[in-house]
Design an enzyme around this catalytic site. Structure first.
Site, PDB file in Angstrom:
ATOM      1  N   ASP A   1       0.836  -1.202   0.000  1.00  0.00           N
ATOM      2  CA  ASP A   1       0.000   0.000   0.000  1.00  0.00           C
ATOM      3  C   ASP A   1       0.872   1.254   0.000  1.00  0.00           C
ATOM      4  O   ASP A   1       2.035   1.219   0.415  1.00  0.00           O
ATOM      5  CB  ASP A   1      -0.883   0.037   1.257  1.00  0.00           C
ATOM      6  CG  ASP A   1      -1.877  -1.110   1.276  1.00  0.00           C
ATOM      7  OD1 ASP A   1      -2.184  -1.651   0.192  1.00  0.00           O
ATOM      8  OD2 ASP A   1      -2.342  -1.460   2.382  1.00  0.00           O
TER       9      ASP A   1
HETATM   10  N1  URA Z   1      -1.308  -5.864   3.883  1.00  0.00           N
HETATM   11  C1  URA Z   1      -1.757  -4.600   3.920  1.00  0.00           C
HETATM   12  O1  URA Z   1      -2.768  -4.317   4.530  1.00  0.00           O
HETATM   13  N2  URA Z   1      -1.062  -3.661   3.253  1.00  0.00           N
HETATM   14  C2  URA Z   1       0.076  -3.900   2.607  1.00  0.00           C
HETATM   15  O2  URA Z   1       0.683  -2.984   2.044  1.00  0.00           O
HETATM   16  C3  URA Z   1       0.551  -5.215   2.588  1.00  0.00           C
HETATM   17  C4  URA Z   1      -0.153  -6.194   3.240  1.00  0.00           C
END
Ligand code: URA
Length: 270
Positions: A126
């Protein structure tokens, strides 16, 4: 099982090799220069002093023709090889998008222009997640790492507010159901100390659903305030790689990762 390739694919841009029958031949000094063994002058000198071997025999002639596809070339005893593909690890900083291109800043934008060609991120973190991200030109490796049948472990450290339910670890281990009904594979939830006054949890997943860590933590009653990925398979985020920086995988890291993926294969994707 994939191997680190030796060959001409990475030779684009190098002087065209001479053809002799079906073999593609190139001068030994030129090849060693392209392998980064020194300047052309230094390499010529070194070869004359007996520091190069071709197929186990010392070769003192810098103009000797070798076939980089077939011949084993050593310099100071070390096998010289090209990698067909490139493999970089980045400590992704928060605030950049895991994509090749976007109107916002991407992980690829963090690389110098000369390094970017053909590289893409393996999987997705993310925008606000930090940590280990592999970038490669190797689609096969990317597929293998992302394939659900291979169950490659990804480890995250999550700073969590709100407190988790007492049975959170058991629910992670059983394979929990998210609030929208999505079923998750069994995962591990382990305490990992404290960070900035909040509990830190180590979360190990073997899959990569959208916002998975955040959604699992939410389903267990908490809220992820900060998230960092610290390993993917055998690859670990080195402590000396600050957010925003990157480096090439070492041959050892790549070999271990490829071996791990080979071992982690299960029944075919269905
Ligand atoms: N899980 C999440 O919630 N975000 C990420 O970036 C990776 C795994």
């Amino acid at each position: 099982m994939q191997t680190i390739c030796r060959g001409f694919q990475a030779f684009a841009g190098a002087a065209a090799p001479r053809r002799e029958g079906e073999r593609q031949l190139i001068r030994l000094d030129k090849l060693l220069t392209h392998f980064g063994c020194g300047t052309r002058r230094q390499v010529i000198d070194a070869v004359r002093r007996g520091r190069a071997q071709v197929n186990g025999k010392t070769c003192c002639d810098p103009a000797a023709k070798v076939d980089p596809e077939q011949d084993e070339v050593r310099f100071d005893g070390v096998v010289q090889s090209y990698q067909k593909h490139r493999y970089l690890m980045m400590n992704k900083p928060a605030g950049v998008i895991t994509a090749v291109s976007d109107r916002r800043e991407t992980v690829v934008d963090l690389l110098p222009e000369g390094e970017r060609r053909g590289l893409f991120p393996v999987g997705r973190l993310d925008r606000d997640t930090e940590g280990l991200l592999l970038l490669t030109t190797d689609g096969q490796l990317c597929h293998a790492l992302m394939s659900p049948r291979r169950h490659v472990e990804k480890v995250y450290l999550a700073r969590v507010s709100g407190g988790l339910a007492p049975d959170a670890a058991a629910r992670f281990a059983e394979g929990m159901q998210l609030r929208d009904g999505t079923a998750c594979r069994p995962a591990r939830l382990e305490p990992a100390g404290e960070e900035e006054g909040l509990p830190l949890w180590r979360i190990t997943l073997r899959e990569g659903k959208y916002h998975q860590v955040k959604r699992m933590v939410a389903a267990a009653g908490g809220r992820v305030e900060a998230l960092r990925r610290v390993s993917v398979g055998t690859l670990e985020l080195p402590p000396g790689l600050p957010p925003g920086s990157w480096r090439a995988l070492t041959a050892e890291e790549l070999t271990r990762l490829l071996a791990h993926i080979g071992e982690a294969s299960g029944p075919p994707d269905g």
